[in-house]
Design a protein around this motif. Structure first.
Motif: not given
Length: 601
Positions: A268-270, A405-408, A416-427
């Motif tokens: 999961w995410l690296g 919040d869980l990922v960060s 990978e986790e940073v990119a996933f958090s940014e994707d959550c913000v955009l969504r």
């Protein structure tokens, strides 16, 4: 004389009527229709085999007593059931319900929570053998005492019971296949005749037998069924498929336990988290297999209801995995490395579960949007409102915030986790724009033009900002980008419509005000009072009003007004005080005085 002899010869040569049918009458039972009706009425509509077994026991008790076919008092005396015993159709019912009671008892044991253990499985197979024994007897008795249709149905019933016994024993798959095929052939032929209800029942029975036939061929090796095809077969409903579902679930659990041995890590995410518990492996593997059905090539052919059911199963599987992980955490003791791995695994499984929850809510949003788009076309369907979409987007915003919040929450975050958090913000920005748009729709339906116009403009700016940020990403989500472009255009169109509508209403406001003032009278009574529906039944005019306007339906006055009603007259005797009545003192009894008079009292 010659003619008379010829006539006599002709009379002698006429064959006598055959009285074999009168001596040995042929009984008729619609076996399939009878069993289907009693099964649906007594528990099997909801899979309650215990209730159906109790019904069969009570029915047998009544039949034994009414036929006077009891097995003695106190001491058991066996009564033989053969062709000579069957003198009416209720004896055939007796044999049929005995087979049904044994079969329902076996299926009741099969439906135990953790599955039957070794001892219970032996008992289950014994009850199925008993059902096969009585079904074969029923077939033999119907062959001699029943008509042709009853004999065929009894033969098909016995073949099904024999196939179910071999199916449960996991052996002689070719013999089980022959039994199922012969039963299917009988029901296919019977489905060509009779009334419509009988044809539907036979067709349903053929469809229930088809999965068992395919599974037997798969076990023999005549067909190469995939796991997904077996799962699709297992989604079919019917009492005849319950044993097949239990067998399929046991086979799938065994296959998962064998595959779980190779699943040693969760990616999961690296990150790579080791999985030591076998139950956790099986639960995660089950969830991953279900995810393939949603994201595989056959996902487009699934209906929305089936997708929601798959999402529910995925949620249950991941929750089971998290419960096993937390139980391992509780028993880990002071081993810090083991605890870190288990905490990371719990976080990863929770994040995947959050993603699937967002996907499920997005599916609910698409269903609500389709209902909102065609609510004017189909009046029988439940009407979807913009408020429902606002509520769903609130859930999506909450789910996205929780997942971010869980990922960060970790210390050492990977790219990978940073990119996933940014994707959550955009969504979350896209979901906020959608929510603002449908909130404007709800205000528009309430007639609040200013608020709706402001919300549409705000939603347009949110969609524009989210669209710009999505386009700057390396891995652009094409579906989300397309949805945001459509939202931007709809916001612009709806804002123009609300602006124009508001201007028109402002232009008409003085005219409407003058109309309302003209209807006011100094006496307090309106000149124009809208009539109720009960007062204008001869006019075709709606009294409910439009669906987008909140107005009270004018059907009738409630509560009804008081009405004067006549009552019985009151008779007043006014002449009583003016009448002189004659004296009656001479007729009244007088008191006698003295000693003697006291004695005569």
């Amino acid at each position: 004389m010659v003619k008379e002899n010829e006539v006599a010869a002709m009379e002698i040569e006429v064959p006598k009527p055959n009285n074999s049918d009168q001596i040995n009458p042929r009984y008729s039972i619609n076996v399939l229709q009878l069993l289907k009706s009693v099964q649906m009425q007594h528990g099997l509509r909801h899979g309650d085999y215990a209730r159906y077994r109790r019904y069969c026991t009570a029915r047998l008790r009544r039949l034994y007593k009414s036929l006077k076919f009891t097995h003695g008092r106190g001491k058991y005396t066996r009564r033989v059931m053969n062709e000579s015993t069957v003198t009416e159709v209720r004896y055939l019912h007796l044999v049929l319900y005995t087979a049904e009671r044994a079969w329902s008892h076996a299926m009741e044991k099969r439906q135990l929570l953790d599955g039957p253990n070794a001892k219970q499985r032996i008992y289950l197979i014994g009850r199925l053998r008993k059902a096969v024994k009585w079904a074969d007897l029923f077939s033999r008795l119907c062959a001699t005492k029943g008509d042709s249709r009853t004999s065929l149905e009894a033969e098909a019933y016995a073949s099904c019971m024999n196939g179910l016994l071999l199916f449960e024993q996991d052996r002689n798959w070719d013999t089980a296949l022959k039994n199922f095929i012969s039963a299917r052939a009988v029901y296919e032929e019977l489905g060509k005749y009779g009334d419509l209800e009988n044809q539907v029942l036979c067709r349903e029975r053929v469809e229930e037998l088809e999965p068992s036939i395919r599974y037997c061929r798969h076990k023999i090796g005549e067909s190469n069924l995939k796991t997904s095809e077996l799962l699709q077969i297992g989604e079919m409903e019917g009492p005849a498929l319950d044993l097949f579902k239990a067998k399929l679930e046991a086979a799938m659990a065994e296959a998962r336990s064998q595959q779980a041995a190779s699943l040693t890590e969760f990616h999961w995410l690296g990150h790579r988290f080791p999985i030591s518990n076998a139950k956790t492996r099986v639960a995660i593997l089950k969830a991953q297999e279900l995810e393939k059905d949603l994201h595989g090539p056959a996902a487009d052919s699934l209906s929305a209801e089936k997708k929601l059911a798959v999402f529910d199963k995925i949620y249950i599987a991941y929750q089971e995995a998290r419960s096993f992980i937390r139980s391992d955490l509780a028993s880990a003791g002071n081993a810090d490395s083991v605890k870190d791995d288990l905490n990371g695994l719990d976080k990863a499984v929770g994040a995947v579960l959050g993603q699937r929850t967002i996907e499920r809510n997005q599916l609910l949003v698409s269903i609500a949007k389709s209902k909102l788009a065609r609510r004017r076309e189909d009046k029988n369907e439940k009407v979807a409102k913009p408020e429902e979409l606002v509520r769903l987007y609130d859930l999506l915003l909450q789910n996205t915030a929780d997942l971010s919040d869980l990922v960060s929450s970790g210390r050492d975050r990977k790219p990978e986790e940073v990119a996933f958090s940014e994707d959550c913000v955009l969504r979350s920005m896209a979901f906020r724009a959608q929510r603002c748009f449908y909130l404007g729709k709800s205000y528009s339906s309430a007639g609040k033009r200013t608020e709706a116009y402001a919300l549409y403009c705000h939603a347009r700016s949110l969609a524009e900002n989210a669209l710009k940020k999505f386009q700057t990403m390396m891995d652009t989500d094409e579906a989300m980008t397309k949805e945001l472009k459509t939202l931007y255009n709809e916001c612009r169109a709806n804002s123009c419509i609300e602006h124009a509508t508001g201007i028109m209403e402002d232009e008409k406001a003085p005219e409407n005000l003058s109309k309302k003032i003209s209807t006011i009278s100094l006496s307090g009574v309106d000149k124009k009072v809208e009539k109720f529906l009960v007062e204008k039944l001869d006019v075709y005019e709606s009294a409910v009003g439009e669906s987008n306007v909140k107005s009270v339906p004018r059907i009738g006055v409630f509560p009804p007004a008081f009405q004067s009603t006549p009552r019985n007259p009151i008779v007043l005797d006014l002449a009583y005080n003016c009448i002189d009545f004659p004296s009656l003192e001479n007729r009244m009894k007088k008191d006698r005085k003295g000693f003697i008079s006291r004695l005569w009292r």
